[in-house]
Design a protein around this motif. Sequence first.
Motif, PDB file in Angstrom:
ATOM      1  N   ILE A   1       0.836  -1.203   0.000  1.00 40.79           N
ATOM      2  CA  ILE A   1       0.000   0.000   0.000  1.00 40.79           C
ATOM      3  C   ILE A   1       0.870   1.253   0.000  1.00 40.79           C
ATOM      4  O   ILE A   1       0.599   2.217  -0.719  1.00 40.79           O
ATOM      5  N   GLU A   2       1.948   1.218   0.770  1.00 40.32           N
ATOM      6  CA  GLU A   2       2.848   2.372   0.845  1.00 40.32           C
ATOM      7  C   GLU A   2       3.509   2.644  -0.504  1.00 40.32           C
ATOM      8  O   GLU A   2       3.589   3.792  -0.944  1.00 40.32           O
ATOM      9  N   GLU A   3       4.004   1.577  -1.150  1.00 38.91           N
ATOM     10  CA  GLU A   3       4.647   1.742  -2.458  1.00 38.91           C
ATOM     11  C   GLU A   3       3.648   2.264  -3.490  1.00 38.91           C
ATOM     12  O   GLU A   3       3.972   3.149  -4.287  1.00 38.91           O
ATOM     13  N   ALA A   4       2.444   1.695  -3.474  1.00 35.97           N
ATOM     14  CA  ALA A   4       1.417   2.108  -4.431  1.00 35.97           C
ATOM     15  C   ALA A   4       1.080   3.586  -4.242  1.00 35.97           C
ATOM     16  O   ALA A   4       1.000   4.336  -5.219  1.00 35.97           O
TER      17      ALA A   4
ATOM     18  N   ILE B   1      -1.701  10.556 -10.418  1.00 34.02           N
ATOM     19  CA  ILE B   1      -2.896   9.912 -10.987  1.00 34.02           C
ATOM     20  C   ILE B   1      -3.611   9.073  -9.943  1.00 34.02           C
ATOM     21  O   ILE B   1      -3.088   8.820  -8.856  1.00 34.02           O
ATOM     22  N   LYS B   2      -4.808   8.616 -10.317  1.00 30.84           N
ATOM     23  CA  LYS B   2      -5.577   7.681  -9.503  1.00 30.84           C
ATOM     24  C   LYS B   2      -5.281   6.273 -10.012  1.00 30.84           C
ATOM     25  O   LYS B   2      -4.910   6.106 -11.183  1.00 30.84           O
ATOM     26  N   PRO B   3      -5.455   5.247  -9.166  1.00 28.08           N
ATOM     27  CA  PRO B   3      -5.139   3.875  -9.606  1.00 28.08           C
ATOM     28  C   PRO B   3      -5.836   3.474 -10.904  1.00 28.08           C
ATOM     29  O   PRO B   3      -5.222   2.846 -11.766  1.00 28.08           O
ATOM     30  N   GLU B   4      -7.101   3.872 -11.062  1.00 26.62           N
ATOM     31  CA  GLU B   4      -7.883   3.479 -12.247  1.00 26.62           C
ATOM     32  C   GLU B   4      -7.327   4.065 -13.535  1.00 26.62           C
ATOM     33  O   GLU B   4      -7.692   3.629 -14.622  1.00 26.62           O
ATOM     34  N   GLN B   5      -6.440   5.058 -13.412  1.00 22.95           N
ATOM     35  CA  GLN B   5      -5.854   5.683 -14.599  1.00 22.95           C
ATOM     36  C   GLN B   5      -4.648   4.904 -15.134  1.00 22.95           C
ATOM     37  O   GLN B   5      -4.171   5.194 -16.228  1.00 22.95           O
ATOM     38  N   LEU B   6      -4.174   3.938 -14.359  1.00 26.84           N
ATOM     39  CA  LEU B   6      -3.098   3.067 -14.841  1.00 26.84           C
ATOM     40  C   LEU B   6      -3.675   2.096 -15.864  1.00 26.84           C
ATOM     41  O   LEU B   6      -4.878   1.828 -15.862  1.00 26.84           O
TER      42      LEU B   6
ATOM     43  N   PRO C   1      -8.225  -7.734  -7.257  1.00 27.61           N
ATOM     44  CA  PRO C   1      -8.711  -6.470  -7.816  1.00 27.61           C
ATOM     45  C   PRO C   1      -8.458  -5.318  -6.840  1.00 27.61           C
ATOM     46  O   PRO C   1      -8.667  -5.440  -5.640  1.00 27.61           O
ATOM     47  N   GLY C   2      -7.952  -4.215  -7.392  1.00 26.17           N
ATOM     48  CA  GLY C   2      -7.605  -3.056  -6.571  1.00 26.17           C
ATOM     49  C   GLY C   2      -6.112  -2.963  -6.295  1.00 26.17           C
ATOM     50  O   GLY C   2      -5.610  -1.905  -5.934  1.00 26.17           O
ATOM     51  N   ASP C   3      -5.380  -4.067  -6.473  1.00 21.06           N
ATOM     52  CA  ASP C   3      -3.927  -4.056  -6.275  1.00 21.06           C
ATOM     53  C   ASP C   3      -3.252  -3.370  -7.458  1.00 21.06           C
ATOM     54  O   ASP C   3      -3.799  -3.290  -8.560  1.00 21.06           O
TER      55      ASP C   3
ATOM     56  N   VAL D   1      10.304  -0.269 -16.271  1.00 17.59           N
ATOM     57  CA  VAL D   1       9.312  -0.543 -15.228  1.00 17.59           C
ATOM     58  C   VAL D   1       7.968   0.048 -15.657  1.00 17.59           C
ATOM     59  O   VAL D   1       7.898   1.191 -16.099  1.00 17.59           O
ATOM     60  N   SER D   2       6.934  -0.759 -15.524  1.00 16.27           N
ATOM     61  CA  SER D   2       5.579  -0.277 -15.780  1.00 16.27           C
ATOM     62  C   SER D   2       4.676  -0.766 -14.651  1.00 16.27           C
ATOM     63  O   SER D   2       5.048  -1.646 -13.888  1.00 16.27           O
ATOM     64  N   TYR D   3       3.493  -0.164 -14.572  1.00 10.90           N
ATOM     65  CA  TYR D   3       2.549  -0.493 -13.497  1.00 10.90           C
ATOM     66  C   TYR D   3       1.207  -0.830 -14.116  1.00 10.90           C
ATOM     67  O   TYR D   3       0.821  -0.270 -15.141  1.00 10.90           O
ATOM     68  N   ARG D   4       0.492  -1.746 -13.456  1.00 10.31           N
ATOM     69  CA  ARG D   4      -0.850  -2.133 -13.902  1.00 10.31           C
ATOM     70  C   ARG D   4      -1.779  -2.158 -12.699  1.00 10.31           C
ATOM     71  O   ARG D   4      -1.369  -2.535 -11.598  1.00 10.31           O
ATOM     72  N   TYR D   5      -3.028  -1.784 -12.931  1.00  9.37           N
ATOM     73  CA  TYR D   5      -4.076  -1.815 -11.927  1.00  9.37           C
ATOM     74  C   TYR D   5      -4.897  -3.079 -12.155  1.00  9.37           C
ATOM     75  O   TYR D   5      -5.369  -3.327 -13.256  1.00  9.37           O
TER      76      TYR D   5
END
Length: 84
Positions: A25-28, A37-42, A59-61, A76-80
């Motif tokens: 949670i801290e890293e996110a 941005i908001k998580p849903e924007q990933l 879901p949500g991670d 490095v890339s990120y996914r929601y």
Amino acid sequence: MRGSSNKKIDPRIHYLVPKHEVLSIEEAYKILKELGIKPEQLPWIRASDPVVKIIGAKPGDIIRIVRKSSLYGEVVSYRYVISG
């Protein structure tokens, strides 16, 4: 049936599958704040994705994906994670 096996193959061991890891949670929070941005924007990834299931993401991670690149070293890339 001869030679048949119910063993599941771990897709993470395939050389074409990049490293996936669930962020704390801290890293996110830190990443989202840096990106503004908001998580849903990933970009999204489904919870039914074989690698997502193996690493235990829900879901949500948010997942960090690290790809090796001959041009850039590591990318490095990120996914929601979404349901489905």
